[in-house]
Design a protein around this motif. Sequence first.
Motif, PDB file in Angstrom:
ATOM      1  N   UNK A 163       0.886  -1.218   0.066  1.00 35.24           N
ATOM      2  CA  UNK A 163       0.058   0.117   0.021  1.00 35.24           C
ATOM      3  C   UNK A 163       0.983   1.376  -0.063  1.00 35.24           C
ATOM      4  N   UNK A 164       0.612   2.131  -0.751  1.00 32.00           N
ATOM      5  CA  UNK A 164       1.175   3.509  -1.083  1.00 32.00           C
ATOM      6  C   UNK A 164       0.284   4.356  -0.292  1.00 32.00           C
ATOM      7  N   UNK A 165       0.993   5.301   0.795  1.00 34.50           N
ATOM      8  CA  UNK A 165       0.239   6.468   1.446  1.00 34.50           C
ATOM      9  C   UNK A 165       0.670   7.752   1.083  1.00 34.50           C
ATOM     10  N   UNK A 166      -0.527   8.327   0.849  1.00 35.29           N
ATOM     11  CA  UNK A 166      -0.550   9.961   0.593  1.00 35.29           C
ATOM     12  C   UNK A 166      -1.332  10.419   1.690  1.00 35.29           C
ATOM     13  N   UNK A 167      -0.724  11.790   2.028  1.00 36.97           N
ATOM     14  CA  UNK A 167      -1.349  12.458   3.307  1.00 36.97           C
ATOM     15  C   UNK A 167      -1.023  12.057   4.612  1.00 36.97           C
ATOM     16  N   UNK A 168       0.036  11.080   4.679  1.00 40.38           N
ATOM     17  CA  UNK A 168       0.357  10.493   5.961  1.00 40.38           C
ATOM     18  C   UNK A 168       1.054  11.572   6.872  1.00 40.38           C
ATOM     19  N   UNK A 169       1.722  12.657   6.275  1.00 41.35           N
ATOM     20  CA  UNK A 169       2.361  13.315   7.041  1.00 41.35           C
ATOM     21  C   UNK A 169       1.871  15.082   6.893  1.00 41.35           C
ATOM     22  N   UNK A 170       2.561  15.794   7.748  1.00 43.88           N
ATOM     23  CA  UNK A 170       2.048  17.339   7.515  1.00 43.88           C
ATOM     24  C   UNK A 170       0.875  17.480   8.534  1.00 43.88           C
ATOM     25  N   UNK A 171       0.330  18.541   8.687  1.00 43.25           N
ATOM     26  CA  UNK A 171      -0.672  19.017   9.651  1.00 43.25           C
ATOM     27  C   UNK A 171      -0.237  18.810  10.888  1.00 43.25           C
ATOM     28  N   UNK A 172      -1.083  18.262  11.807  1.00 44.37           N
ATOM     29  CA  UNK A 172      -0.770  18.045  13.013  1.00 44.37           C
ATOM     30  C   UNK A 172       0.242  16.811  13.246  1.00 44.37           C
ATOM     31  N   UNK A 173       1.354  17.250  14.030  1.00 41.89           N
ATOM     32  CA  UNK A 173       2.394  16.250  14.017  1.00 41.89           C
ATOM     33  C   UNK A 173       1.926  14.950  14.820  1.00 41.89           C
ATOM     34  N   UNK A 174       1.034  15.127  15.799  1.00 45.25           N
ATOM     35  CA  UNK A 174       0.823  13.900  16.599  1.00 45.25           C
ATOM     36  C   UNK A 174       0.185  13.008  15.722  1.00 45.25           C
ATOM     37  N   UNK A 175      -0.500  13.396  14.647  1.00 43.36           N
ATOM     38  CA  UNK A 175      -1.142  12.397  13.706  1.00 43.36           C
ATOM     39  C   UNK A 175       0.126  11.710  12.793  1.00 43.36           C
ATOM     40  N   UNK A 176       1.021  12.480  12.315  1.00 44.42           N
ATOM     41  CA  UNK A 176       2.180  11.970  11.782  1.00 44.42           C
ATOM     42  C   UNK A 176       2.827  10.743  12.507  1.00 44.42           C
ATOM     43  N   UNK A 177       3.102  11.112  13.808  1.00 43.75           N
ATOM     44  CA  UNK A 177       3.623  10.229  14.834  1.00 43.75           C
ATOM     45  C   UNK A 177       2.915   8.941  14.786  1.00 43.75           C
ATOM     46  N   UNK A 178       1.704   9.055  15.037  1.00 45.38           N
ATOM     47  CA  UNK A 178       0.783   7.984  15.327  1.00 45.38           C
ATOM     48  C   UNK A 178       0.625   7.182  13.922  1.00 45.38           C
TER      49      UNK A 178
END
Length: 212
Positions: free
Chosen positions: A99-114
């Motif tokens: 699976x290729x993921x787009x939109x996994x980083x940026x915006x709130x960094x807690x989401x990125x780490x999650x």
Amino acid sequence: MKKALLFLNGEPPKCLPNFTEYNFITCTDGAFLYLKERNFPVKKLDFISGDFDKRNKEEEHFSELIAYEHLNFIHTPDQNKTDFEKNLEILIQKKITDVDIYGGSGKEMDHFLGNLSVALKFKDQIKITFFDEFSSYFFAEKQTVLEDVKDKMISLYPFPSVENITTKGLNWELENATLNQLDKISTRNFAKENLVEVTFEEGNLLIFVDVN
């Protein structure tokens, strides 16, 4: 190999990949709005998953979603898991291997780490590769080969540690080294060869490859 494309509700991608490479195209409910705003052909979405939360600022977004009655919505209300995690579970059930993921980083960094934590949890069940404006990144196997990377920036990031890591093809090589978040990491290196080999014995390693 069965491959999927998944959009998450992080920073919207500026460029979209070739859709014909994928067996499934999906997004979380939070990513649907930015896809629509960018004239993404929403009919190409095989399904949209999420809790479809109507609270506060999401109410208008929810109304936008339910207006598309022809789309396949999969309601995943479990609040003990993230939408990313629940979407991966669906893809695994559909026998997706990559699976290729787009939109996994940026915006709130807690989401990125999650998102990184979720990818670590699932790395042995499905191959997950993130893409953003700057790089692609993934949790490496203990023997990993990178192709067509000459002169690209390569970063090796322990999560949280890696034992006995050796590289071949980088400008600054590692040999039986230990990487640790609190001691030594190996970022901002670059490939001097078109083929780069990375091996290690224990731990979890994130590899970032410059996309430019």
